[in-house]
Design a protein around this motif. Structure first.
Motif, PDB file in Angstrom:
ATOM      1  N   ILE A 107     -17.454  65.808 -40.969  1.00  0.00           N
ATOM      2  CA  ILE A 107     -18.119  65.227 -42.153  1.00  0.00           C
ATOM      3  C   ILE A 107     -17.599  65.735 -43.491  1.00  0.00           C
ATOM      4  O   ILE A 107     -17.740  65.046 -44.501  1.00  0.00           O
ATOM      5  N   GLU A 108     -17.041  66.915 -43.522  1.00  0.00           N
ATOM      6  CA  GLU A 108     -16.629  67.519 -44.790  1.00  0.00           C
ATOM      7  C   GLU A 108     -15.263  66.984 -45.228  1.00  0.00           C
ATOM      8  O   GLU A 108     -14.344  66.915 -44.424  1.00  0.00           O
ATOM      9  N   PRO A 109     -15.114  66.641 -46.499  1.00  0.00           N
ATOM     10  CA  PRO A 109     -13.798  66.243 -47.002  1.00  0.00           C
ATOM     11  C   PRO A 109     -12.787  67.386 -46.858  1.00  0.00           C
ATOM     12  O   PRO A 109     -11.630  67.152 -46.549  1.00  0.00           O
ATOM     13  N   ASP A 110     -13.253  68.627 -47.079  1.00  0.00           N
ATOM     14  CA  ASP A 110     -12.415  69.809 -46.927  1.00  0.00           C
ATOM     15  C   ASP A 110     -13.228  70.850 -46.162  1.00  0.00           C
ATOM     16  O   ASP A 110     -13.966  71.633 -46.765  1.00  0.00           O
ATOM     17  N   PRO A 111     -13.110  70.878 -44.828  1.00  0.00           N
ATOM     18  CA  PRO A 111     -13.929  71.787 -44.014  1.00  0.00           C
ATOM     19  C   PRO A 111     -13.783  73.262 -44.386  1.00  0.00           C
ATOM     20  O   PRO A 111     -14.705  74.042 -44.180  1.00  0.00           O
ATOM     21  N   ALA A 112     -12.646  73.655 -44.953  1.00  0.00           N
ATOM     22  CA  ALA A 112     -12.451  75.050 -45.354  1.00  0.00           C
ATOM     23  C   ALA A 112     -13.299  75.415 -46.572  1.00  0.00           C
ATOM     24  O   ALA A 112     -13.585  76.585 -46.806  1.00  0.00           O
ATOM     25  N   HIS A 113     -13.705  74.397 -47.327  1.00  0.00           N
ATOM     26  CA  HIS A 113     -14.549  74.585 -48.511  1.00  0.00           C
ATOM     27  C   HIS A 113     -15.706  73.585 -48.441  1.00  0.00           C
ATOM     28  O   HIS A 113     -15.718  72.600 -49.182  1.00  0.00           O
ATOM     29  N   PRO A 114     -16.653  73.813 -47.542  1.00  0.00           N
ATOM     30  CA  PRO A 114     -17.712  72.823 -47.308  1.00  0.00           C
ATOM     31  C   PRO A 114     -18.605  72.598 -48.526  1.00  0.00           C
ATOM     32  O   PRO A 114     -18.909  73.521 -49.270  1.00  0.00           O
ATOM     33  N   ARG A 115     -18.987  71.333 -48.681  1.00  0.00           N
ATOM     34  CA  ARG A 115     -19.926  71.009 -49.756  1.00  0.00           C
ATOM     35  C   ARG A 115     -21.263  70.522 -49.209  1.00  0.00           C
ATOM     36  O   ARG A 115     -22.228  70.435 -49.948  1.00  0.00           O
ATOM     37  N   TYR A 116     -21.319  70.180 -47.921  1.00  0.00           N
ATOM     38  CA  TYR A 116     -22.569  69.720 -47.325  1.00  0.00           C
ATOM     39  C   TYR A 116     -23.278  70.862 -46.582  1.00  0.00           C
ATOM     40  O   TYR A 116     -24.392  71.229 -46.919  1.00  0.00           O
ATOM     41  N   ILE A 117     -22.631  71.382 -45.546  1.00  0.00           N
ATOM     42  CA  ILE A 117     -23.238  72.459 -44.750  1.00  0.00           C
ATOM     43  C   ILE A 117     -22.710  73.791 -45.273  1.00  0.00           C
ATOM     44  O   ILE A 117     -21.526  74.094 -45.139  1.00  0.00           O
ATOM     45  N   ILE A 118     -23.613  74.544 -45.859  1.00  0.00           N
ATOM     46  CA  ILE A 118     -23.251  75.792 -46.523  1.00  0.00           C
ATOM     47  C   ILE A 118     -23.645  76.976 -45.640  1.00  0.00           C
ATOM     48  O   ILE A 118     -24.742  76.999 -45.078  1.00  0.00           O
ATOM     49  N   THR A 119     -22.754  77.960 -45.557  1.00  0.00           N
ATOM     50  CA  THR A 119     -23.047  79.199 -44.840  1.00  0.00           C
ATOM     51  C   THR A 119     -23.729  80.166 -45.792  1.00  0.00           C
ATOM     52  O   THR A 119     -23.250  80.381 -46.908  1.00  0.00           O
ATOM     53  N   VAL A 120     -24.852  80.709 -45.356  1.00  0.00           N
ATOM     54  CA  VAL A 120     -25.507  81.789 -46.091  1.00  0.00           C
ATOM     55  C   VAL A 120     -25.216  83.036 -45.264  1.00  0.00           C
ATOM     56  O   VAL A 120     -25.821  83.246 -44.206  1.00  0.00           O
ATOM     57  N   TRP A 121     -24.249  83.826 -45.715  1.00  0.00           N
ATOM     58  CA  TRP A 121     -23.716  84.931 -44.933  1.00  0.00           C
ATOM     59  C   TRP A 121     -24.816  85.903 -44.493  1.00  0.00           C
ATOM     60  O   TRP A 121     -25.650  86.308 -45.287  1.00  0.00           O
ATOM     61  N   GLY A 122     -24.801  86.209 -43.205  1.00  0.00           N
ATOM     62  CA  GLY A 122     -25.765  87.132 -42.627  1.00  0.00           C
ATOM     63  C   GLY A 122     -27.108  86.511 -42.320  1.00  0.00           C
ATOM     64  O   GLY A 122     -27.987  87.164 -41.769  1.00  0.00           O
ATOM     65  N   VAL A 123     -27.277  85.234 -42.674  1.00  0.00           N
ATOM     66  CA  VAL A 123     -28.571  84.570 -42.454  1.00  0.00           C
ATOM     67  C   VAL A 123     -28.415  83.334 -41.580  1.00  0.00           C
ATOM     68  O   VAL A 123     -29.015  83.225 -40.527  1.00  0.00           O
ATOM     69  N   GLY A 124     -27.617  82.351 -42.030  1.00  0.00           N
ATOM     70  CA  GLY A 124     -27.470  81.114 -41.266  1.00  0.00           C
ATOM     71  C   GLY A 124     -26.831  80.010 -42.076  1.00  0.00           C
ATOM     72  O   GLY A 124     -25.896  80.247 -42.846  1.00  0.00           O
ATOM     73  N   TYR A 125     -27.378  78.804 -41.949  1.00  0.00           N
ATOM     74  CA  TYR A 125     -26.800  77.617 -42.571  1.00  0.00           C
ATOM     75  C   TYR A 125     -27.873  76.809 -43.268  1.00  0.00           C
ATOM     76  O   TYR A 125     -29.042  76.831 -42.892  1.00  0.00           O
ATOM     77  N   LYS A 126     -27.426  76.025 -44.262  1.00  0.00           N
ATOM     78  CA  LYS A 126     -28.318  75.091 -44.948  1.00  0.00           C
ATOM     79  C   LYS A 126     -27.517  73.880 -45.371  1.00  0.00           C
ATOM     80  O   LYS A 126     -26.292  73.932 -45.467  1.00  0.00           O
ATOM     81  N   PHE A 127     -28.226  72.788 -45.603  1.00  0.00           N
ATOM     82  CA  PHE A 127     -27.601  71.611 -46.188  1.00  0.00           C
ATOM     83  C   PHE A 127     -27.747  71.763 -47.694  1.00  0.00           C
ATOM     84  O   PHE A 127     -28.837  72.028 -48.200  1.00  0.00           O
TER      85      PHE A 127
END
Length: 132
Positions: A107-127
């Motif tokens: 889904i990401e235009p650039d998976p290396a720099h996601p704009r939809y699914i964001i990593t919150v380091w040490g916690v998890g993921y969010k949209f």
């Protein structure tokens, strides 16, 4: 028309069709969700990016929907697992990372720099709540 007798409505429809007229089909409410070129159609398990359909597996779609429906809320890998799998399988953190990476690649235009699914380091993921 809430107070009109259903039988009357049906008779009226039959009469209209008898004279060769076609009533427009009743359409369901549009439940699609759109964010910066990404469109989800929940009832069909479909995802489109800039109008092009992206094929996701059922579980990939359910993970994405969980994040989208709770936009901005951070989910741990285990919370995502519990919500999507309902404890059907043994939780494996690496498996969840793989799912997120697969979804991003799709889904990401650039998976290396996601704009939809964001990593919150040490916690998890969010949209991302920044998407419009």
């Amino acid at each position: 028309m809430e107070n009109v007798d259903d039988n009357f409505i049906n008779q009226l429809r039959c009469l209209i069709e008898e004279y060769g007229y076609q009533l427009p089909m009743e359409t369901e409410k549009d439940t699609s969700l759109s964010f910066d070129g990404l469109k989800l159609v929940p009832e069909n398990y479909q995802v489109f990016r800039n109008g092009t359909e992206i094929v996701l597996t059922g579980k990939e779609f359910e993970i994405l929907m969980l994040l989208v429906q709770n936009r901005g809320r951070v989910f741990s890998k285990e919370q995502i697992y519990d919500a999507v799998w309902n404890n059907e399988y043994v939780f494996d953190e690496r498996n969840m990372t793989a799912y997120i990476n697969k979804i991003r690649r799709k889904i990401e235009p650039d998976p290396a720099h996601p704009r939809y699914i964001i990593t919150v380091w040490g916690v998890g993921y969010k949209f991302s709540e920044r998407t419009k």
